[in-house]
Design an enzyme around this catalytic site. Structure first.
Site, PDB file in Angstrom:
ATOM      1  N   THR A  38      38.394  26.310  41.798  1.00 32.37           N
ATOM      2  CA  THR A  38      37.376  27.329  41.529  1.00 32.37           C
ATOM      3  C   THR A  38      36.662  27.094  40.208  1.00 32.37           C
ATOM      4  OG1 THR A  38      38.630  28.954  42.809  1.00 32.37           O
ATOM      5  CG2 THR A  38      36.977  29.807  41.282  1.00 32.37           C
ATOM      6  N   GLU A  72      41.970  37.824  37.804  1.00 37.17           N
ATOM      7  CA  GLU A  72      40.963  36.820  38.141  1.00 37.17           C
ATOM      8  C   GLU A  72      40.514  36.035  36.914  1.00 37.17           C
ATOM      9  OE1 GLU A  72      39.294  36.305  41.752  1.00 37.17           O
ATOM     10  OE2 GLU A  72      41.418  36.403  41.272  1.00 37.17           O
TER      11      GLU A  72
END
Length: 334
Positions: A208, A155
């Site tokens: 994101t 991530e």
């Protein structure tokens, strides 16, 4: 992040694997699910897994040490084949290093079965599928939660921040709370069995990284108090099996007002969903996907179809999904 790996491994030690399917030439295919992060009011600390969509990884043991990526499908050429830059291979490499098995050779195929940049944990699903594949190949029988810090490495590479609200539910299944990041402490929460999730992914781009950058850095105390109450109410509703409490707690006054501006007709879609019987409505992760909780499957289908029709009417394509909360997480499919 290294401290997180050390802390978690103290309680979920990963032994050097001795068995499993890990002979040269052995292979495995793993599916890992999409996730809904934040769950409206729980920015970076709440998330749950769904049954679909998801990603698949095929992993093969080779005779030459190191990791290669031989194929990626479903990404329209957007993801790197370089194993030093791909979230799947990077997280697997961290895992192998932690157990002293960098001598292992692996070939990876990544099959994207879900949209990139959807707000449904696309990078998390890929990363978790890869980690679960190598864990299973090597016969590592330790708690799957021990893989979480390595998934967070993926991530960190994908969006610049190693948050766990996607990777934790993708890995562990169900509904999860990240109580703390320092030290890492993840709690699996109960949930009503009859809760359905209606997901609508509009075909618009909300990266994101950019979606995180527009969030306010400073907030007023009264707003923080409101948000704390909503998070506590949502968690209480999950434990009490109280869907009404879940619904009235799912309000966000910190992040949603900013991120909603990136999603066409967000408030109109929320109004439509609530009028059709949704328990709650909000943004999935950083968006652009939105989701609604419903009490039954039929209502979830009606909401997704109606919102898809609305988006088509304003010239925006979309994908729709209906799912219960996925309690199983990743699974071997071949």
């Amino acid at each position: 992040m290294e401290d997180k790996i050390q802390d978690l491994n103290k309680t979920a030690a990963i032994p050097p694997p001795l068995g499993g399917r890990g002979a040269v030439g052995a292979d495995i295919q793993v599916f890992a699910p999409a996730t809904v992060a934040n769950v409206v009011c729980g920015f970076d600390v709440l998330g749950f897994a769904v049954n679909e969509p998801g990603d698949e990884v095929v992993m093969r043991m080779t005779g030459k040490p190191g990791i290669t990526i031989s194929k990626i499908t479903g990404d329209n050429g957007r993801l790197p084949m370089d194993p030093a830059k791909n979230t799947v291979s990077v997280s697997v490499q961290h895992y192998l290093k932690s157990i002293g098995r960098t001598d292992i050779g692996l070939d990876i195929e990544l099959h994207k079965k879900m949209p990139i940049g959807s707000g449904l944990g696309s990078s998390s699903a890929s990363t978790v599928a890869g980690l679960y594949a190598i864990k299973t190949l090597l016969g590592d029988e330790s708690d799957v939660a021990g893989l979480l810090p390595f998934a967070m490495k993926g991530e960190e590479m994908a969006c610049g921040h190693g948050h766990a609200d996607n990777v934790a539910p993708a890995l562990m299944g169900g509904f999860v709370l990240i109580r703390s990041y320092e030290p890492l402490d993840v709690v699996r929460l109960p949930h009503p069995e009859g809760l359905y999730c209606a997901i609508i992914f509009p075909d618009v781009d909300v990266p994101t990284r950019e979606a995180r950058q527009i969030i306010r850095k400073n907030i007023q105390m009264k707003d923080a108090v409101t948000q704390w109450g909503n998070i506590a109410g949502l968690v209480s509703g999950l434990f009490l099996n109280d869907i009404d409490l879940i619904g009235r707690s799912m309000k966000d006054i910190l992040v949603e007002p900013v991120r909603s501006m990136l999603i066409p007709d967000f408030y109109k879609m929320r109004e439509m969903a609530m009028e059709m019987g949704a328990v709650s409505f909000g943004i999935s992760g950083s968006g652009p996907s939105v989701f609604a909780f419903t009490r039954d499957e039929d209502t979830a289908h009606r909401i997704t179809q109606k919102l898809q029709q609305h988006l088509t009417g304003i010239k925006i394509g979309s994908n729709i999904y209906v799912s219960t909360i996925n309690d199983k997480g990743p699974r071997v499919i071949g």
